[in-house]
Motif scaffolding. Structure first.
Motif, PDB file in Angstrom:
ATOM      1  N   GLU A  74      69.847  64.838  50.486  1.00  0.00           N
ATOM      2  CA  GLU A  74      70.998  64.913  49.596  1.00  0.00           C
ATOM      3  C   GLU A  74      71.447  66.368  49.395  1.00  0.00           C
ATOM      4  O   GLU A  74      71.383  66.926  48.297  1.00  0.00           O
ATOM      5  CB  GLU A  74      70.707  64.235  48.261  1.00  0.00           C
ATOM      6  N   THR A  75      71.900  66.955  50.499  1.00  0.00           N
ATOM      7  CA  THR A  75      72.363  68.338  50.465  1.00  0.00           C
ATOM      8  C   THR A  75      73.754  68.442  51.086  1.00  0.00           C
ATOM      9  O   THR A  75      74.153  67.614  51.915  1.00  0.00           O
ATOM     10  CB  THR A  75      71.420  69.263  51.255  1.00  0.00           C
ATOM     11  N   TYR A  76      74.478  69.477  50.656  1.00  0.00           N
ATOM     12  CA  TYR A  76      75.717  69.878  51.315  1.00  0.00           C
ATOM     13  C   TYR A  76      75.394  71.068  52.208  1.00  0.00           C
ATOM     14  O   TYR A  76      74.596  71.941  51.843  1.00  0.00           O
ATOM     15  CB  TYR A  76      76.792  70.269  50.302  1.00  0.00           C
ATOM     16  N   SER A 104      81.763  72.117  57.497  1.00  0.00           N
ATOM     17  CA  SER A 104      81.147  71.514  56.310  1.00  0.00           C
ATOM     18  C   SER A 104      80.566  70.152  56.657  1.00  0.00           C
ATOM     19  O   SER A 104      81.084  69.432  57.516  1.00  0.00           O
ATOM     20  CB  SER A 104      82.180  71.370  55.185  1.00  0.00           C
ATOM     21  N   ASN A 106      77.703  66.886  54.844  1.00  0.00           N
ATOM     22  CA  ASN A 106      76.676  66.480  53.884  1.00  0.00           C
ATOM     23  C   ASN A 106      75.624  65.658  54.615  1.00  0.00           C
ATOM     24  O   ASN A 106      75.862  65.163  55.719  1.00  0.00           O
ATOM     25  CB  ASN A 106      77.274  65.725  52.693  1.00  0.00           C
ATOM     26  N   SER A 107      74.459  65.541  54.007  1.00  0.00           N
ATOM     27  CA  SER A 107      73.316  64.946  54.707  1.00  0.00           C
ATOM     28  C   SER A 107      73.385  63.430  54.787  1.00  0.00           C
ATOM     29  O   SER A 107      72.585  62.817  55.500  1.00  0.00           O
ATOM     30  CB  SER A 107      72.011  65.370  54.008  1.00  0.00           C
ATOM     31  N   GLU A 128      72.575  75.663  52.880  1.00  0.00           N
ATOM     32  CA  GLU A 128      72.221  74.328  52.419  1.00  0.00           C
ATOM     33  C   GLU A 128      72.081  74.356  50.895  1.00  0.00           C
ATOM     34  O   GLU A 128      71.330  75.162  50.349  1.00  0.00           O
ATOM     35  CB  GLU A 128      70.917  73.863  53.044  1.00  0.00           C
ATOM     36  N   ARG A 131      72.789  68.657  46.381  1.00  0.00           N
ATOM     37  CA  ARG A 131      74.007  67.996  45.904  1.00  0.00           C
ATOM     38  C   ARG A 131      74.258  68.239  44.429  1.00  0.00           C
ATOM     39  O   ARG A 131      75.387  68.501  44.004  1.00  0.00           O
ATOM     40  CB  ARG A 131      73.898  66.491  46.159  1.00  0.00           C
ATOM     41  N   ARG A 138      80.830  64.690  42.868  1.00  0.00           N
ATOM     42  CA  ARG A 138      80.498  64.307  44.240  1.00  0.00           C
ATOM     43  C   ARG A 138      81.706  63.741  44.972  1.00  0.00           C
ATOM     44  O   ARG A 138      81.909  64.037  46.149  1.00  0.00           O
ATOM     45  CB  ARG A 138      79.349  63.289  44.231  1.00  0.00           C
ATOM     46  N   ASP A 142      82.809  65.372  48.508  1.00  0.00           N
ATOM     47  CA  ASP A 142      82.766  64.564  49.725  1.00  0.00           C
ATOM     48  C   ASP A 142      84.103  64.564  50.450  1.00  0.00           C
ATOM     49  O   ASP A 142      84.154  64.479  51.680  1.00  0.00           O
ATOM     50  CB  ASP A 142      82.356  63.127  49.386  1.00  0.00           C
ATOM     51  N   ILE A 145      84.611  67.403  53.035  1.00  0.00           N
ATOM     52  CA  ILE A 145      83.854  67.429  54.282  1.00  0.00           C
ATOM     53  C   ILE A 145      84.789  67.179  55.473  1.00  0.00           C
ATOM     54  O   ILE A 145      85.564  66.224  55.495  1.00  0.00           O
ATOM     55  CB  ILE A 145      82.734  66.368  54.267  1.00  0.00           C
TER      56      ILE A 145
END
Length: 327
Positions: A74-76, A104, A106-107, A128, A131, A138, A142, A145
């Motif tokens: 749960e990372t950007y 960019s 997210n995981s 990294e 989140r 969020r 999101d 991205i």
């Protein structure tokens, strides 16, 4: 520093794949250069934020739905390309990246990234961020991205310059600086996402304040040569009132006017100590950094450093000569 060159050629790609699996979200890796793979990466821990300056030969990285189900940190992630090219494909959209573009990700979203091509290695800096640390909802983050993000101007340039300086020289930083630097980095990424979405209102007040303050400091550094640089000019350039500007710097280590004067004096002091500029008159160096009156510059210099500009130059010149003749 993790370098594949430290291992026999036949082991290098497997070693790299193992390293990526331990330090990043799990991905599938393949490369036509796997027989003798060349890559290197440093790890900078800034509290909960991680920065990875890297150089890698061309490879394909896939973050699949199966891998996401198996493990999601749960990372950007944000990657600044410095040399080379890359291409990302999310299935419903794709993007090309050249120097000073930002990728960019997210995981929890599948993506395939082709890094480099035609035997051209890629040099980049990856970030990294957990989140929950990003100063955006969020749903907003999101939506950023995969959008075009550039480090050539605006907030992206602030972020790019910060990453380059951070990853090029870490000797001046203490361990206790890490969490603070991580907080600045998180705010800049949040501000960049908000800018890409035109939703700055989604930023937390604290993140907005820190990002604006960093932007102001960058503006001052770029305009120290201008003798007309004043707090009112700084405020106007950022579309805020001078009173708002003063409030922003209440928690800083100097007022805006004092910051401008301190930075000008510091640049002048460095130039006076530079052997290559020994023949440049003192008044020219002073004017270069925005001082229009030589007497005022001399008084300010003496008050800050306890010596005159000329005496400082002579002392530095003498010390430089002594170092040059030491056995």
């Amino acid at each position: 520093m993790h370098r594949t060159e430290d291992f026999p050629p036949a082991e290098r790609f497997d070693r790299w794949r193992e390293w990526m699996g331990r330090t990043h979200a799990p991905v599938e890796l393949s490369s036509e250069y796997a027989a003798d793979f060349r890559a290197r990466q440093r790890t900078l821990m800034l509290g909960a934020v991680t920065v990875w300056p890297s150089t890698v030969q061309p490879l394909l990285s896939r973050r699949t739905a199966k891998l996401i189900r198996r493990s999601d940190p749960e990372t950007y992630n944000l990657t600044l390309v410095l040399e080379g090219t890359a291409h990302a494909d999310w299935g419903d959209r794709d993007a090309e990246y050249r120097p000073y573009d930002l990728h960019s990700q997210n995981s929890w979203r599948p993506c395939a990234v082709q890094v480099g091509q035609h035997d051209q290695s890629v040099r980049c800096v990856g970030v990294e961020i957990p989140r929950d640390l990003l100063a955006l909802p969020r749903r907003s983050a999101d939506r950023a991205i995969g959008r075009p993000l550039s480090a050539r101007e605006g907030v992206g340039a602030l972020l790019g310059d910060f990453l380059v300086r951070l990853s090029s020289d870490t000797a001046a930083y203490r361990a206790t600086d890490g969490p603070r630097l991580g907080a600045v980095l998180t705010d800049l990424v949040s501000a960049l996402f908000a800018h890409a979405l035109e939703s700055a209102r989604d930023l937390s007040p604290e993140a907005h304040r820190r990002t604006l303050t960093l932007s102001i400091r960058s503006f001052i550094a770029r305009n120290l040569h201008d003798p007309e640089l004043t707090p009112s000019v700084v405020a106007a350039a950022h579309h805020i009132s001078t009173s708002h500007l003063y409030r922003l710097f209440q928690e800083e280590d100097a007022t805006v006017g004092a910051l401008i004067r301190r930075e000008r004096l510091d640049r002048a002091r460095r130039d006076l100590a530079d052997p290559a500029q020994h023949g440049v008159p003192v008044h020219e160096i002073a004017a270069r950094w925005g001082f229009t009156h030589h007497s005022a510059f001399t008084r300010a210099f003496r008050a800050a450093y306890g010596t005159s500009p000329s005496d400082h130059r002579q002392a530095e010149h003498h010390e430089s000569q002594c170092r040059a003749v030491e056995p």
